[in-house]
Design a protein around this motif. Structure first.
Motif, PDB file in Angstrom:
ATOM      1  N   TRP A  54      50.268  63.144  33.110  1.00 23.93           N
ATOM      2  CA  TRP A  54      50.329  64.709  33.227  1.00 23.93           C
ATOM      3  C   TRP A  54      49.818  64.982  34.675  1.00 23.93           C
ATOM      4  CZ3 TRP A  54      47.586  69.032  33.826  1.00 23.93           C
ATOM      5  CH2 TRP A  54      48.084  70.428  33.668  1.00 23.93           C
ATOM      6  N   VAL A  55      48.868  64.568  34.982  1.00 25.42           N
ATOM      7  CA  VAL A  55      48.208  64.972  36.415  1.00 25.42           C
ATOM      8  C   VAL A  55      49.182  64.347  37.579  1.00 25.42           C
ATOM      9  CG1 VAL A  55      46.144  64.520  38.000  1.00 25.42           C
ATOM     10  CG2 VAL A  55      45.855  65.646  35.461  1.00 25.42           C
ATOM     11  N   SER A  56      49.614  63.214  37.374  1.00 26.37           N
ATOM     12  CA  SER A  56      50.319  62.238  38.445  1.00 26.37           C
ATOM     13  C   SER A  56      51.288  63.344  38.863  1.00 26.37           C
ATOM     14  CB  SER A  56      50.718  60.979  37.798  1.00 26.37           C
ATOM     15  OG  SER A  56      51.837  61.197  36.912  1.00 26.37           O
ATOM     16  N   ARG A  57      52.112  63.969  37.798  1.00 23.59           N
ATOM     17  CA  ARG A  57      53.430  64.769  38.499  1.00 23.59           C
ATOM     18  C   ARG A  57      52.877  66.157  39.169  1.00 23.59           C
ATOM     19  NH1 ARG A  57      55.964  61.223  37.968  1.00 23.59           N
ATOM     20  NH2 ARG A  57      57.758  62.451  38.241  1.00 23.59           N
ATOM     21  N   ILE A  58      51.588  66.714  39.092  1.00 26.05           N
ATOM     22  CA  ILE A  58      51.180  67.766  39.856  1.00 26.05           C
ATOM     23  C   ILE A  58      50.873  67.097  41.102  1.00 26.05           C
ATOM     24  CG2 ILE A  58      49.441  69.389  40.204  1.00 26.05           C
ATOM     25  CD1 ILE A  58      48.997  69.325  37.152  1.00 26.05           C
ATOM     26  N   HIS A  59      50.221  65.826  41.254  1.00 22.66           N
ATOM     27  CA  HIS A  59      49.759  65.255  42.415  1.00 22.66           C
ATOM     28  C   HIS A  59      50.902  64.709  43.316  1.00 22.66           C
ATOM     29  CE1 HIS A  59      46.819  62.859  44.891  1.00 22.66           C
ATOM     30  NE2 HIS A  59      47.577  61.874  44.729  1.00 22.66           N
ATOM     31  N   ILE A  60      51.904  64.114  42.876  1.00 18.94           N
ATOM     32  CA  ILE A  60      53.047  63.785  43.569  1.00 18.94           C
ATOM     33  C   ILE A  60      53.951  64.937  44.178  1.00 18.94           C
ATOM     34  CG2 ILE A  60      55.386  62.928  43.203  1.00 18.94           C
ATOM     35  CD1 ILE A  60      54.249  60.901  41.188  1.00 18.94           C
ATOM     36  N   SER A 260      63.168  58.089  28.594  1.00 15.44           N
ATOM     37  CA  SER A 260      62.111  59.104  28.868  1.00 15.44           C
ATOM     38  C   SER A 260      62.277  60.310  28.966  1.00 15.44           C
ATOM     39  CB  SER A 260      61.170  58.310  30.177  1.00 15.44           C
ATOM     40  OG  SER A 260      60.687  56.989  29.805  1.00 15.44           O
ATOM     41  N   ALA A 261      61.654  61.096  28.669  1.00 17.01           N
ATOM     42  CA  ALA A 261      61.600  62.853  29.067  1.00 17.01           C
ATOM     43  C   ALA A 261      60.774  62.821  30.250  1.00 17.01           C
ATOM     44  CB  ALA A 261      61.399  63.486  27.803  1.00 17.01           C
ATOM     45  N   LEU A 262      61.261  63.431  31.120  1.00 19.18           N
ATOM     46  CA  LEU A 262      60.594  63.333  32.686  1.00 19.18           C
ATOM     47  C   LEU A 262      60.257  64.860  33.009  1.00 19.18           C
ATOM     48  CD1 LEU A 262      62.528  61.029  34.939  1.00 19.18           C
ATOM     49  CD2 LEU A 262      60.833  60.684  33.279  1.00 19.18           C
ATOM     50  N   TRP A 263      58.777  64.910  33.504  1.00 22.06           N
ATOM     51  CA  TRP A 263      58.456  66.194  34.057  1.00 22.06           C
ATOM     52  C   TRP A 263      58.638  66.293  35.314  1.00 22.06           C
ATOM     53  CZ3 TRP A 263      52.699  68.094  34.513  1.00 22.06           C
ATOM     54  CH2 TRP A 263      52.822  69.448  34.545  1.00 22.06           C
ATOM     55  N   HIS A 264      59.119  67.303  35.853  1.00 26.57           N
ATOM     56  CA  HIS A 264      59.120  67.735  37.354  1.00 26.57           C
ATOM     57  C   HIS A 264      58.165  68.961  37.803  1.00 26.57           C
ATOM     58  CE1 HIS A 264      62.056  64.570  37.220  1.00 26.57           C
ATOM     59  NE2 HIS A 264      63.020  65.263  36.487  1.00 26.57           N
ATOM     60  N   PHE A 265      57.055  68.649  38.386  1.00 25.35           N
ATOM     61  CA  PHE A 265      56.480  69.705  38.671  1.00 25.35           C
ATOM     62  C   PHE A 265      56.822  70.550  39.818  1.00 25.35           C
ATOM     63  CE2 PHE A 265      52.254  71.594  40.368  1.00 25.35           C
ATOM     64  CZ  PHE A 265      51.926  72.604  39.361  1.00 25.35           C
ATOM     65  N   GLU A 266      57.611  70.083  40.600  1.00 24.18           N
ATOM     66  CA  GLU A 266      58.042  70.503  42.039  1.00 24.18           C
ATOM     67  C   GLU A 266      58.819  71.996  41.733  1.00 24.18           C
ATOM     68  OE1 GLU A 266      58.271  66.227  42.653  1.00 24.18           O
ATOM     69  OE2 GLU A 266      58.556  67.485  41.078  1.00 24.18           O
TER      70      GLU A 266
END
Length: 341
Positions: A54-60, A260-266
């Motif tokens: 979860w955090v990796s998506r924010i960090h990226i 996979s269901a992907l989350w994009h924080f962008e």
């Protein structure tokens, strides 16, 4: 459990991997930098390693915004809940103008810090809605039920027995809604499917998740929903299939992870950046920017499983994906704890 006096939204968090498939789905929402604008001094505050899903998506997303000249980004990981308010204050005192992170385990204390620094904009993952009395706090979470539903359709088509194991971290609303959406997708292809549901009581304990998954396989599951790390390892060792969550782990499990269901924080971050730049950041719920129609989630490419999923399932996936994007089909948001059937 007695809730704090904030409006309960029903949300929380998840798990890993910084490499591969960094989400660019929200590029259309990227803010245009004003002429000669200085990057926004930004801090990321995380209670787990930045490798966690979860955090990796924010960090990226934050690193990409820094590379684009929009942010001056630094971060601290593995912050204990008891230290979180202190770290917030230290960053605020250092001149940070935008703070991103997660306050699930420290809601009351974090909001007290927010009130102390009205000139700092806070974009925080939270289990509660924004508070009008804290105009500098916007909340978010990853509402990726759209993509989870589509991954369930594929799972239902790929499972031979319809006995599916599901391993989650905690039965919190955010995890619950993804599981329910996945189950709804499975039932599109296998109406009589049964589910083994278990929560390991941790956001990051791959060995425990793996052992829980093994027990489900021993109990007849022929496909696993890997909401936690460790589940796909069990599937790989036993030669069955898995469905991923938040990030694309197929490169690590090419013969195991079908989709996979992907989350994009962008999209979430881009809206916040624009608001800060324009001086219009305010209390709001950014959860909607995780919806598929905003580019906040997607179904990972099938990769090694391209052509191996039954065509009728893929036809339904494509039909529903377009309908979701067009606002013609709505995936139910069910925050209740899922149960084994």
């Amino acid at each position: 459990m007695k809730m704090t006096p904030f409006n309960k939204l029903g949300v929380s968090r998840r798990g890993l991997l910084l490499g591969g498939s960094a989400a660019l789905a929200g590029a259309s929402l990227a803010p245009r930098m004003p002429f000669a604008a200085e990057p926004i001094k930004t801090a990321g505050l995380y209670t787990v390693p930045v490798e966690q899903q979860w955090v990796s998506r924010i960090h990226i997303a934050a690193e990409a915004a820094e590379a684009a000249g929009q942010l001056d980004y630094s971060f601290t990981e593995n912050i204990a809940n008891t230290d979180y308010p202190r770290v917030m204050r230290e960053y605020a005192e250092s001149g940070v103008k935008l703070m991103i992170g997660e306050i699930f385990g420290v809601e009351q204390e974090a909001r007290e810090v927010v009130a102390e620094y009205p000139d700092v904009s806070f974009l925080m993952g939270s289990s509660f809605l924004h508070d009008p009395e804290l105009p500098n706090l916007a909340v978010f979470d990853n509402y990726i039920q759209d993509a989870s539903y589509l991954s369930g359709i594929i799972a239902g088509a790929m499972s031979e027995t319809g006995n599916i194991g599901m391993v989650g971290g905690f039965p919190i609303p955010e995890v619950n809604r993804l599981m329910h959406a996945f189950m709804a997708g499975v039932r599109e292809m296998k109406p009589e499917a049964t589910f083994q549901v278990s929560f390991i009581g941790s956001w990051f304990d791959p060995p425990k998740a793996k052992e829980t998954a093994f027990a489900m396989i021993d109990n007849g599951a022929d496909l696993l929903y890997a909401e936690r790390f460790g589940v796909s390892d069990a599937a790989q060792e036993r030669g069955i299939l898995a469905i991923g969550n938040v990030i694309d782990t197929q490169p690590d499990y090419p013969d195991t992870v079908v989709a996979s269901a992907l989350w994009h924080f962008e999209p979430t971050l881009h809206v916040a950046i624009q608001k800060v730049m324009e001086g219009e950041f305010e209390a709001d719920n950014y959860g909607i920017y995780s919806f598929m129609k905003y580019g906040g989630c997607s179904l990972a490419p099938l990769g090694t499983f391209e052509g191996k999923v039954p065509q009728d399932a893929m036809d339904l996936v494509n039909q529903r994906r377009e309908a979701i994007k067009a606002g013609e089909y709505t995936v139910e948001i069910n925050d209740e704890e899922p149960k084994s059937s």
